[in-house]
Design a protein around this motif. Structure first.
Motif, PDB file in Angstrom:
ATOM      1  N   LEU A  28     -10.285 -13.779  18.779  1.00  0.00           N
ATOM      2  CA  LEU A  28     -11.670 -14.230  18.933  1.00  0.00           C
ATOM      3  C   LEU A  28     -12.110 -13.991  20.368  1.00  0.00           C
ATOM      4  O   LEU A  28     -11.668 -14.679  21.292  1.00  0.00           O
ATOM      5  CB  LEU A  28     -11.786 -15.713  18.564  1.00  0.00           C
ATOM      6  CG  LEU A  28     -13.194 -16.320  18.661  1.00  0.00           C
ATOM      7  CD1 LEU A  28     -14.180 -15.570  17.786  1.00  0.00           C
ATOM      8  CD2 LEU A  28     -13.163 -17.812  18.304  1.00  0.00           C
ATOM      9  N   ARG A  29     -12.962 -13.005  20.566  1.00  0.00           N
ATOM     10  CA  ARG A  29     -13.380 -12.623  21.920  1.00  0.00           C
ATOM     11  C   ARG A  29     -14.154 -13.739  22.627  1.00  0.00           C
ATOM     12  O   ARG A  29     -14.186 -13.789  23.852  1.00  0.00           O
ATOM     13  CB  ARG A  29     -14.229 -11.350  21.854  1.00  0.00           C
ATOM     14  CG  ARG A  29     -13.470 -10.145  21.309  1.00  0.00           C
ATOM     15  CD  ARG A  29     -12.398  -9.716  22.290  1.00  0.00           C
ATOM     16  NE  ARG A  29     -11.521  -8.697  21.775  1.00  0.00           N
ATOM     17  CZ  ARG A  29     -11.792  -7.389  21.788  1.00  0.00           C
ATOM     18  NH1 ARG A  29     -12.939  -6.967  22.274  1.00  0.00           N
ATOM     19  NH2 ARG A  29     -10.926  -6.525  21.322  1.00  0.00           N
ATOM     20  N   ASP A  30     -14.787 -14.619  21.861  1.00  0.00           N
ATOM     21  CA  ASP A  30     -15.551 -15.701  22.474  1.00  0.00           C
ATOM     22  C   ASP A  30     -14.681 -16.874  22.906  1.00  0.00           C
ATOM     23  O   ASP A  30     -15.173 -17.811  23.534  1.00  0.00           O
ATOM     24  CB  ASP A  30     -16.612 -16.215  21.499  1.00  0.00           C
ATOM     25  CG  ASP A  30     -17.757 -15.228  21.328  1.00  0.00           C
ATOM     26  OD1 ASP A  30     -17.863 -14.315  22.161  1.00  0.00           O
ATOM     27  OD2 ASP A  30     -18.529 -15.370  20.362  1.00  0.00           O
TER      28      ASP A  30
ATOM     29  N   GLN B 245     -12.022 -23.976  24.473  1.00  0.00           N
ATOM     30  CA  GLN B 245     -13.271 -23.612  25.145  1.00  0.00           C
ATOM     31  C   GLN B 245     -13.757 -22.271  24.602  1.00  0.00           C
ATOM     32  O   GLN B 245     -12.962 -21.345  24.420  1.00  0.00           O
ATOM     33  CB  GLN B 245     -13.063 -23.505  26.656  1.00  0.00           C
ATOM     34  CG  GLN B 245     -12.735 -24.816  27.343  1.00  0.00           C
ATOM     35  CD  GLN B 245     -12.524 -24.660  28.835  1.00  0.00           C
ATOM     36  OE1 GLN B 245     -12.277 -23.562  29.326  1.00  0.00           O
ATOM     37  NE2 GLN B 245     -12.634 -25.759  29.576  1.00  0.00           N
ATOM     38  N   LEU B 246     -15.067 -22.191  24.345  1.00  0.00           N
ATOM     39  CA  LEU B 246     -15.707 -20.952  23.908  1.00  0.00           C
ATOM     40  C   LEU B 246     -16.692 -20.494  24.968  1.00  0.00           C
ATOM     41  O   LEU B 246     -17.429 -21.315  25.545  1.00  0.00           O
ATOM     42  CB  LEU B 246     -16.448 -21.150  22.581  1.00  0.00           C
ATOM     43  CG  LEU B 246     -15.627 -21.538  21.347  1.00  0.00           C
ATOM     44  CD1 LEU B 246     -16.532 -21.600  20.122  1.00  0.00           C
ATOM     45  CD2 LEU B 246     -14.490 -20.565  21.121  1.00  0.00           C
ATOM     46  N   TYR B 247     -16.712 -19.193  25.229  1.00  0.00           N
ATOM     47  CA  TYR B 247     -17.677 -18.644  26.181  1.00  0.00           C
ATOM     48  C   TYR B 247     -19.097 -18.754  25.626  1.00  0.00           C
ATOM     49  O   TYR B 247     -19.324 -18.726  24.411  1.00  0.00           O
ATOM     50  CB  TYR B 247     -17.389 -17.163  26.437  1.00  0.00           C
ATOM     51  CG  TYR B 247     -16.116 -16.873  27.185  1.00  0.00           C
ATOM     52  CD1 TYR B 247     -15.987 -17.177  28.537  1.00  0.00           C
ATOM     53  CD2 TYR B 247     -15.031 -16.264  26.553  1.00  0.00           C
ATOM     54  CE1 TYR B 247     -14.829 -16.895  29.230  1.00  0.00           C
ATOM     55  CE2 TYR B 247     -13.869 -15.971  27.238  1.00  0.00           C
ATOM     56  CZ  TYR B 247     -13.770 -16.288  28.578  1.00  0.00           C
ATOM     57  OH  TYR B 247     -12.616 -16.016  29.260  1.00  0.00           O
ATOM     58  N   ALA B 248     -20.057 -18.853  26.534  1.00  0.00           N
ATOM     59  CA  ALA B 248     -21.459 -18.725  26.151  1.00  0.00           C
ATOM     60  C   ALA B 248     -21.781 -17.242  26.011  1.00  0.00           C
ATOM     61  O   ALA B 248     -21.337 -16.427  26.822  1.00  0.00           O
ATOM     62  CB  ALA B 248     -22.364 -19.361  27.209  1.00  0.00           C
ATOM     63  N   PRO B 249     -22.545 -16.850  25.003  1.00  0.00           N
ATOM     64  CA  PRO B 249     -22.832 -15.421  24.806  1.00  0.00           C
ATOM     65  C   PRO B 249     -23.847 -14.858  25.785  1.00  0.00           C
ATOM     66  O   PRO B 249     -23.968 -13.645  25.915  1.00  0.00           O
ATOM     67  CB  PRO B 249     -23.356 -15.372  23.372  1.00  0.00           C
ATOM     68  CG  PRO B 249     -23.955 -16.726  23.148  1.00  0.00           C
ATOM     69  CD  PRO B 249     -23.123 -17.680  23.936  1.00  0.00           C
ATOM     70  N   THR B 250     -24.594 -15.720  26.471  1.00  0.00           N
ATOM     71  CA  THR B 250     -25.649 -15.264  27.367  1.00  0.00           C
ATOM     72  C   THR B 250     -25.722 -16.186  28.585  1.00  0.00           C
ATOM     73  O   THR B 250     -25.192 -17.304  28.563  1.00  0.00           O
ATOM     74  CB  THR B 250     -27.007 -15.239  26.632  1.00  0.00           C
ATOM     75  OG1 THR B 250     -28.058 -14.949  27.545  1.00  0.00           O
ATOM     76  CG2 THR B 250     -27.290 -16.574  25.988  1.00  0.00           C
ATOM     77  N   THR B 251     -26.381 -15.734  29.613  1.00  0.00           N
ATOM     78  CA  THR B 251     -26.531 -16.536  30.831  1.00  0.00           C
ATOM     79  C   THR B 251     -27.518 -17.683  30.648  1.00  0.00           C
ATOM     80  O   THR B 251     -27.636 -18.544  31.519  1.00  0.00           O
ATOM     81  CB  THR B 251     -27.013 -15.652  31.991  1.00  0.00           C
ATOM     82  OG1 THR B 251     -28.302 -15.113  31.668  1.00  0.00           O
ATOM     83  CG2 THR B 251     -26.047 -14.506  32.237  1.00  0.00           C
TER      84      THR B 251
ATOM     85  N   ALA C 163     -13.983 -11.539  12.103  1.00  0.00           N
ATOM     86  CA  ALA C 163     -13.110 -11.064  13.185  1.00  0.00           C
ATOM     87  C   ALA C 163     -11.655 -11.401  12.890  1.00  0.00           C
ATOM     88  O   ALA C 163     -10.755 -10.604  13.186  1.00  0.00           O
ATOM     89  CB  ALA C 163     -13.543 -11.676  14.512  1.00  0.00           C
ATOM     90  N   ALA C 164     -11.411 -12.572  12.294  1.00  0.00           N
ATOM     91  CA  ALA C 164     -10.036 -12.946  11.942  1.00  0.00           C
ATOM     92  C   ALA C 164      -9.461 -12.007  10.896  1.00  0.00           C
ATOM     93  O   ALA C 164      -8.327 -11.519  11.020  1.00  0.00           O
ATOM     94  CB  ALA C 164     -10.012 -14.391  11.447  1.00  0.00           C
TER      95      ALA C 164
ATOM     96  N   SER D 130     -13.165  -7.301  27.605  1.00  0.00           N
ATOM     97  CA  SER D 130     -14.051  -8.305  27.029  1.00  0.00           C
ATOM     98  C   SER D 130     -13.953  -9.632  27.779  1.00  0.00           C
ATOM     99  O   SER D 130     -14.972 -10.263  28.076  1.00  0.00           O
ATOM    100  CB  SER D 130     -13.697  -8.500  25.549  1.00  0.00           C
ATOM    101  OG  SER D 130     -14.565  -9.421  24.950  1.00  0.00           O
ATOM    102  N   LYS D 131     -12.742 -10.051  28.099  1.00  0.00           N
ATOM    103  CA  LYS D 131     -12.560 -11.322  28.811  1.00  0.00           C
ATOM    104  C   LYS D 131     -13.186 -11.261  30.206  1.00  0.00           C
ATOM    105  O   LYS D 131     -13.842 -12.205  30.652  1.00  0.00           O
ATOM    106  CB  LYS D 131     -11.072 -11.651  28.909  1.00  0.00           C
ATOM    107  CG  LYS D 131     -10.768 -12.995  29.574  1.00  0.00           C
ATOM    108  CD  LYS D 131      -9.288 -13.282  29.579  1.00  0.00           C
ATOM    109  CE  LYS D 131      -8.969 -14.615  30.256  1.00  0.00           C
ATOM    110  NZ  LYS D 131      -9.551 -15.758  29.525  1.00  0.00           N
ATOM    111  N   GLY D 132     -12.980 -10.132  30.909  1.00  0.00           N
ATOM    112  CA  GLY D 132     -13.568  -9.998  32.237  1.00  0.00           C
ATOM    113  C   GLY D 132     -15.079 -10.049  32.211  1.00  0.00           C
ATOM    114  O   GLY D 132     -15.721 -10.638  33.095  1.00  0.00           O
ATOM    115  N   PHE D 133     -15.686  -9.442  31.174  1.00  0.00           N
ATOM    116  CA  PHE D 133     -17.147  -9.476  31.058  1.00  0.00           C
ATOM    117  C   PHE D 133     -17.624 -10.888  30.738  1.00  0.00           C
ATOM    118  O   PHE D 133     -18.617 -11.372  31.311  1.00  0.00           O
ATOM    119  CB  PHE D 133     -17.598  -8.502  29.973  1.00  0.00           C
ATOM    120  CG  PHE D 133     -19.087  -8.436  29.787  1.00  0.00           C
ATOM    121  CD1 PHE D 133     -19.890  -7.813  30.730  1.00  0.00           C
ATOM    122  CD2 PHE D 133     -19.687  -9.006  28.680  1.00  0.00           C
ATOM    123  CE1 PHE D 133     -21.262  -7.752  30.565  1.00  0.00           C
ATOM    124  CE2 PHE D 133     -21.053  -8.958  28.505  1.00  0.00           C
ATOM    125  CZ  PHE D 133     -21.846  -8.324  29.448  1.00  0.00           C
TER     126      PHE D 133
END
Length: 840
Positions: A235-237, A261-267, A366-367, A401-404
């Protein structure tokens, strides 16, 4: 010729001329097998060499050895085909079982709906609707139950209480996975079948967002559970999953307390986190279950306090039901059910947190895709698209993906801090000089030079796009880098992974020599692929810039196929050294575009999961998922841009200024490209579209009309009312095109009819040369009379055939060309008008 009809079964016999067979000795078979594994199809010389080198084969004729190899290849082919057919048969059997179970579940759901309908009719309008079966309640009563039931008291989080919560979670999860607790409708664009990813459905009317999928994987259940539990790997997020505590249960199960923790897709939105209980157990039929739920309302046990910069979201009972499949592999049921707290984001972004379709695409599917990829890598290691080292290449894609995502989110615990704004808040700047961030950058190379920079600056921004499909826009950005990138800044970024110092970037606009895209890897369904981009002959650099003429980027692309089922497109890239070592630093930048269509989940409440659907993943699939690009309905997307720069700390102010200006220039370029790529809503009504009304375009339209009047003595346009010259020229029925006055003329402007004739857009028009649209005879005629245009100001061409950018022949009755002069009466360009054109 000697017959070989039955030789596939008698490959260990020698065919003699008299029709009799003599068996090979074990030593002879061993020698032949050795050669077969080295070379399955040896030449005549190689066979003769084998006879000379192996005395035990001296009594066998070369022709007989040739027949043995033919038979051996035949047996190998039959074996592979038999294995393939057996695998297909197992897959079809498992899929048939899955479809039968799905049919039973749907019949049960229909029964409940019929019951509830009859019950509702018997009640008065003021009576409360109820049901007697809460373990598999339908969505009709489920929604009211959530609305009318008071808040549950805090749950007991002691070990005994956690086991009670775990058992309750298991029951609720199974009722969603195989029961009727949630009304599932087929996800638009998905077609069940042996070659599909699986059966994918989204919820209708339940709390939060939910998605469900059923699929097959050629892995045993234990391995499947291990992979799915490792959520950050697929899961990239997902930023991180920390196991806080582990408890064993008396029935052989395991309870884990997790913080995720999940990343936010946008700023424009904060990230999400979860405090979870995960329960792993084995059912009586041997099925393995991994189920999860949030522990937001507990007492007498461990708790997780709120974290800064995160919004605590809720996971409702979700998980994985993994059953062994006859003949090997597993049947997997996945349920994802979340409440992502959409209240915490701006209203325009709430569709991102209220869309079950988006949850299905980014998480549930994705899974299944990851399991399918791992399964194929194990079963067919030589065929997989990830190449010889699939795990290493997959790790690189995750690194990109993680770095972005880290750049977009800019967490303070990663060392990011925000710089002061310059008064305009369109671009946000963050800096990071923490040891963890710089660990992979401050490297010493073999020549003794350290890599440049001791800090990283990130410039990021988000923008809303109107009526442009994300896939088309991203594909243009990928294929036409020179339209938005600056070669000097690309060179500066490339210097961060090379030895030696580098000065501040100097804009070298237009010095791109060429872009070569080298495919590197792709997933099974090609929904994501990785490549190396080579920018050739980058032009001139300052003397102190120690880099070669070619620059390389590692690039990750996803969602660039507008016909695929998906609403998110990404283009992430990072400069790399030509050696491309695995330990090279990765500092990614890129673009992410996500659809914001609030109606993407709109489905009829009576629509069930049609397993016999013939809806293909194509144009129809696009329309079903809410892509209205072929219609006049407006669509919205949010685009996130993040660019990272390595720099020396004493140059921070200068690099910050450069980064702001660069990202602002990219935003302007993207807006221009998006306007040009916006699909036409006009169909046959060409008059409904308004052309770009820039001052330059207005001026050019005036010059075109004035020059036509000057050289041909007539009026190009009939001026009526208050319409502008540009608008009338744009809607002119004949194709009007302007080309430059270069040695190799290229088109610089066209009206709507001209774009339709060439089957292109305003942006792509600049890649079409004048000679491309004519055949050989047409080119000779045009270039022979081209000097006449410069001398007397115009020329006339007889009717003929030209070609569109797609290679389609276009006939025209006649054509006129005239010189366009500016206000200083200097030649600006040449304008062509093709009269009464049509496709042949």
């Amino acid at each position: 010729m000697m017959a070989v009809t039955s030789s596939c079964k008698e490959g260990n016999k020698i065919a003699m001329d008299n029709g009799k067979y003599v068996r090979y000795t074990p030593e002879q078979v061993e020698a032949l097998e050795r050669l077969y594994h080295e070379c399955p199809k040896p030449s005549s010389m190689r066979r003769q060499q084998l006879i000379r080198e192996c005395p035990i084969l001296s009594n066998i004729e070369p022709k007989q050895i040739k027949v043995w190899f033919q038979n051996r290849r035949c047996r190998e082919k039959q074996r592979k085909e038999s294995s393939r057919l057996q695998a297909v048969n197992r897959k079809l059997t498992a899929m048939n079982k899955l479809l039968m179970e799905e049919n039973d579940r749907l019949q049960k759901q229909v029964s409940h709906l019929v019951y509830e309908n009859s019950y509702f009719r018997q009640q008065t309008p003021h009576a409360t609707l109820a049901t007697t079966d809460t373990s598999c309640e339908s969505v009709v009563t489920s929604g009211q139950h959530h609305l009318t039931t008071p808040q549950h008291p805090p749950r007991d989080a002691s070990p005994a209480g956690l086991l009670s919560i775990a058992e309750e979670t298991l029951t609720e999860f199974l009722s969603k996975a195989t029961g009727t607790a949630v009304e599932w409708v087929q996800m638009p664009g998905m077609k069940p079948g042996p070659d599909s990813i699986g059966i994918v459905a989204i919820s209708h009317g339940c709390t939060g967002v939910a998605a469900r999928a059923c699929g097959l994987a050629g892995l045993n259940p234990t391995r499947v559970a291990e992979i799915l539990k490792d959520r950050p790997s697929w899961l990239r997020d997902c930023r991180a999953v920390d196991v806080i505590n582990v408890l064993s249960t008396g029935n052989g199960g395991t309870i884990e307390l997790l913080y995720m923790q999940l990343y936010a897709p946008t700023t424009l939105a904060p990230a999400r986190d979860f405090w979870l209980l995960r329960y792993t157990s084995v059912l009586e039929d041997g099925s393995l279950v991994v189920c999860e739920r949030s522990l937001n309302n507990t007492q007498n046990g461990p708790c997780m306090p709120p974290a800064a910069n995160f919004v605590r979201a809720e996971m409702l009972p979700s998980g994985y039901l993994i059953r062994p499949c006859e003949g090997g592999g597993s049947i997997i049921h996945i349920v994802d059910h979340m409440d992502l707290e959409p209240w915490s984001v701006p209203e325009v972004l709430r569709p991102l947190y209220e869309s079950s379709t988006l949850l299905a695409q980014k998480t549930t599917m994705a899974a299944l895709r990851h399991l399918r990829q791992i399964s194929q890598e194990i079963s067919q290691p030589n065929v997989t698209g990830w190449g010889r080292r699939p795990a290493a290449l997959r790790a690189l894609s995750q690194k990109l993906s993680k770095g972005f995502n880290e750049a977009v989110n800019g967490f303070t615990d990663e060392g990011w801090s925000m710089l002061e704004s310059d008064g305009v808040d369109d671009v946000t700047l963050l800096v990071n000089s923490s040891p963890n961030k710089m660990m992979g950058i401050n490297l010493c190379y073999s020549n003794g030079f350290p890599s440049m920079g001791n800090a990283v600056l990130c410039a990021k921004a988000s923008m809303l796009l109107q009526n442009v499909p994300p896939a088309i826009l991203l594909r243009f950005l990928r294929e036409h880098r020179s339209e938005w990138a600056d070669s000097g800044i690309d060179a500066y970024s490339a210097a961060s992974v090379k030895a030696g110092p580098c000065s501040l970037p100097i804009s070298c606009g237009g010095s791109f020599g060429g872009q070569v895209i080298l495919p590197l890897a792709h997933t099974i369904e090609h929904e994501e692929f990785m490549e190396v981009v080579k920018l050739e002959n980058m032009g001139h650099y300052p003397e102190d810039m120690i880099i070669p003429g070619d620059i390389f980027f590692l690039q990750l692309c996803s969602g660039v196929d507008e016909n695929a089922v998906g609403s998110c497109a990404e283009l992430i890239f990072a400069p790399i050294d030509a050696s491309f070592s695995e330990d090279a630093p990765i500092i990614p930048s890129g673009f992410r575009i996500i659809r914001l269509d609030s109606g993407m989940d709109a489905s009829s409440p009576n629509r069930t999961l049609d397993l016999a659907s013939t809806l293909e993943v194509g144009a129809a699939g696009n329309r079903a998922t809410g892509d209205k690009s072929g219609h006049c309905k407006s669509t919205k997307s949010v685009m996130t841009i993040a660019f990272q720069f390595v720099y020396e700390i004493h140059l921070q102010a200068n690099v910050a200024t450069m980064a702001r200006q660069y990202v602002r220039s990219i935003i302007a370029s993207v807006q221009r490209v998006a306007l040009a790529l916006s699909p036409s809503c006009i169909g046959s009504h060409a008059g409904l579209r308004t052309p770009p009304g820039t001052p330059e375009a207005q001026t050019l339209a005036r010059w075109i009309c004035q020059s036509y009047r000057c050289y041909l003595g007539g009026e190009l346009l009939k001026h009526e009312g208050s319409e502008s010259i540009l608008k009338m020229l744009w809607h002119h029925t004949d194709a009007v095109l302007c080309c430059s006055l270069k040695a190799l003329p290229v088109f610089t402007f066209a009206n709507q009819a001209g774009l339709d004739m060439l089957e292109t857009t305003l942006v792509a028009l600049q890649d079409i040369t004048l000679e491309k649209i004519f055949d050989e005879n047409g080119r000779k005629a045009v270039f022979a009379e081209f000097p006449q245009v410069m001398q007397q100001g115009f020329m006339c061409l007889q009717g003929g055939i030209c070609l569109s950018s797609m290679g389609r022949p276009v006939s025209y009755e006649r054509a006129v060309a005239w010189k366009v002069v500016n206000d200083e009466e200097n030649a600006h360009c040449v304008c062509f008008m093709f009269i009464n054109w049509s496709f042949v």
